[in-house]
Design an enzyme around this catalytic site. Structure first.
Site, PDB file in Angstrom:
ATOM      1  N   SER A   1     -13.971   2.636   4.642  1.00  0.00           N
ATOM      2  CA  SER A   1     -13.930   3.515   3.475  1.00  0.00           C
ATOM      3  C   SER A   1     -15.252   4.246   3.278  1.00  0.00           C
ATOM      4  CB  SER A   1     -13.608   2.696   2.232  1.00  0.00           C
ATOM      5  OG  SER A   1     -12.322   2.133   2.326  1.00  0.00           O
TER       6      SER A   1
ATOM      7  N   ASN B   1      -1.252   0.597  -2.546  1.00  0.00           N
ATOM      8  CA  ASN B   1       0.212   0.468  -2.560  1.00  0.00           C
ATOM      9  C   ASN B   1       0.901   1.805  -2.816  1.00  0.00           C
ATOM     10  OD1 ASN B   1      -0.199  -2.182  -2.034  1.00  0.00           O
ATOM     11  ND2 ASN B   1       0.867  -2.969  -3.840  1.00  0.00           N
ATOM     12  N   GLU B   2       0.190   2.739  -3.486  1.00  0.00           N
ATOM     13  CA  GLU B   2       0.779   4.067  -3.672  1.00  0.00           C
ATOM     14  C   GLU B   2       0.994   4.745  -2.313  1.00  0.00           C
ATOM     15  OE1 GLU B   2      -1.695   2.835  -5.371  1.00  0.00           O
ATOM     16  OE2 GLU B   2      -1.087   2.897  -7.474  1.00  0.00           O
TER      17      GLU B   2
ATOM     18  N   GLN C   1     -15.789  -4.846   8.013  1.00  0.00           N
ATOM     19  CA  GLN C   1     -14.962  -3.655   8.218  1.00  0.00           C
ATOM     20  C   GLN C   1     -15.617  -2.487   7.487  1.00  0.00           C
ATOM     21  OE1 GLN C   1     -11.085  -3.726   6.448  1.00  0.00           O
ATOM     22  NE2 GLN C   1     -10.231  -2.284   7.914  1.00  0.00           N
TER      23      GLN C   1
ATOM     24  N   GLU D   1      -3.423  -5.197   9.955  1.00  0.00           N
ATOM     25  CA  GLU D   1      -3.930  -5.567   8.637  1.00  0.00           C
ATOM     26  C   GLU D   1      -2.794  -5.728   7.630  1.00  0.00           C
ATOM     27  OE1 GLU D   1      -6.483  -2.641   6.874  1.00  0.00           O
ATOM     28  OE2 GLU D   1      -7.597  -4.169   5.769  1.00  0.00           O
TER      29      GLU D   1
ATOM     30  N   SER E   1     -16.052  -4.813   3.422  1.00  0.00           N
ATOM     31  CA  SER E   1     -15.831  -6.256   3.250  1.00  0.00           C
ATOM     32  C   SER E   1     -16.755  -7.053   4.160  1.00  0.00           C
ATOM     33  CB  SER E   1     -14.372  -6.600   3.572  1.00  0.00           C
ATOM     34  OG  SER E   1     -13.490  -5.811   2.826  1.00  0.00           O
TER      35      SER E   1
END
Length: 383
Positions: free
Chosen positions: A128, A364-365, A125, A244, A160
């Site tokens: 980013s 998570n933010e 993937q 995902e 990844s």
């Protein structure tokens, strides 16, 4: 939601259990974050595929068994209960494949999915970038139109599986003059061994190259490797992230098996008078079973024609924080032995991996922002 399995699902469970019991290696494979382990896990993918267990929910023409989500959940429970190896093809099977089913062409599906199912081609993937992680819309890697395709340039990071994988998928800026950052993006697939691609492994905290950064210098990608229409990459990428964060990246079977191992560890290593630690073990079991029910509820919704939408963010926050708490409990049970990488149950390596959970697949933010704004209707926060 009916939690009683059908006769067909019960028979499917028995079939999977027998197959796994006969073939799961007696000894754990080497870490898939090493060259040796990556090769061993690729061979395991081939064995799964030969038995048609690598992608059970896919249509048979692509290597699957054509079963529904409930059968897939049953298989996952048996897979992890059997102690089977981690899936090196996870990015392709759980992220790219659902994207191709929803947005790809029949030619792309026929060309790409069988080799993905067999482990012949492992996918990375490549999303980013150095200044575009959770804020994916700010990415700067570009794709420029050329005769018969596109030329990719830029840098991707924290990719990844890219250290040893064969191909990658990502989104690129194809219209730098678009009026909004998330517009003018295109979803493309490319060969990690193509001219112009440089792969530089990134070591994890334990030194294993779990990730890589990619440097792209006018890498040619043919038109046939564009997913969907050029300029529609953001919409398609959001479909990928839904998968995902939703059902497929962390199936409940993985946590059910881990919670069972934690209970065994408690029985063999704990001080019975330590009620605080006992309660944490109980919480881990309750969390795994609650997550299973939550997942079956979503599967029921899918079966009725619904979708998961922004609720996938709830899913992602839960399993990523649960994973850390479960491993911390195991390490506290083990005491000093828990610091050994090759200690009982390899809990230490699992703990290191769990620490990344609140970061990857969207921090998570960001997920809490999505929950606040889209599910609770709260005003947007300051960014």
């Amino acid at each position: 939601m009916d939690l009683d399995h059908t006769d067909e699902e019960i028979a499917f469970r028995a079939l999977a259990r027998d197959w796994l019991r006969a073939r799961v290696p007696d000894q754990p494979l080497p870490s898939l974050e090493t060259a040796e382990g990556f090769a061993a896990h690729r061979e395991w993918e081939a064995e799964l595929s030969a038995g048609r267990w690598s992608v059970v929910s896919w249509p048979e023409r692509y290597g699957g068994r054509g079963v529904d989500l409930f059968h897939w959940l049953v298989f996952e429970e048996e897979y992890y209960a059997a102690g089977a190896p981690g899936r090196v093809s996870q990015n392709g099977i759980n992220l790219l494949a659902p994207t191709l089913f929803d947005h790809g062409t029949e030619e792309q599906r026929a060309r790409i999915l069988p080799s993905m199912a067999s482990g012949e081609v492992i996918w990375a993937q490549a999303w980013s970038e150095p200044e575009a992680g959770s804020d994916l819309a700010s990415l700067r890697s570009r794709a420029v139109r050329t005769d018969g395709g596109w030329l990719l340039s830029g840098q991707k990071t924290w990719s990844s599986r890219a250290a040893f994988a064969d191909r990658a998928f990502g989104i690129f800026r194809t219209d730098p003059d678009a009026d909004r950052p998330h517009r003018g993006l295109t979803y493309l697939m490319f060969d990690l061994r193509a001219p112009g691609v440089t792969v530089r492994p990134i070591g994890r905290i334990d030194g294993k190259p779990a990730f890589a950064e990619l440097f792209l210098d006018e890498v040619f990608v043919p038109d046939e490797d564009v997913i969907g229409e050029p300029g529609q990459g953001w919409r398609i990428a959001m479909s990928t992230t839904g998968n995902e964060r939703g059902l497929t990246l962390r199936s409940p079977g993985r946590f059910l098996a881990a919670a069972d191992r934690l209970v065994e560890l408690w029985r063999s290593a704990a001080d019975p008078s330590d009620t605080a630690l006992r309660d944490r073990v109980a919480d881990a079991v309750i969390g795994a079973r609650a997550y299973r029910l939550f997942t079956y509820a979503h599967a029921s919704r899918f079966a009725a024609g619904g979708s998961i939408g922004a609720e996938s963010s709830l899913n992602k926050v839960f399993w990523s924080e649960y994973d850390i708490a479960l491993h911390e409990t195991a390490l506290d049970l083990l005491g000093a032995d828990g610091e050994l990488a090759d200690g009982p149950g390899e809990w230490a390596e699992g703990y290191v991996f769990s620490l990344a959970g609140p970061i990857y697949a969207g921090t998570n933010e960001i997920q809490r922002d999505i929950i606040a704004e889209r599910l609770l209707g709260l005003p947007k926060g300051r960014r």
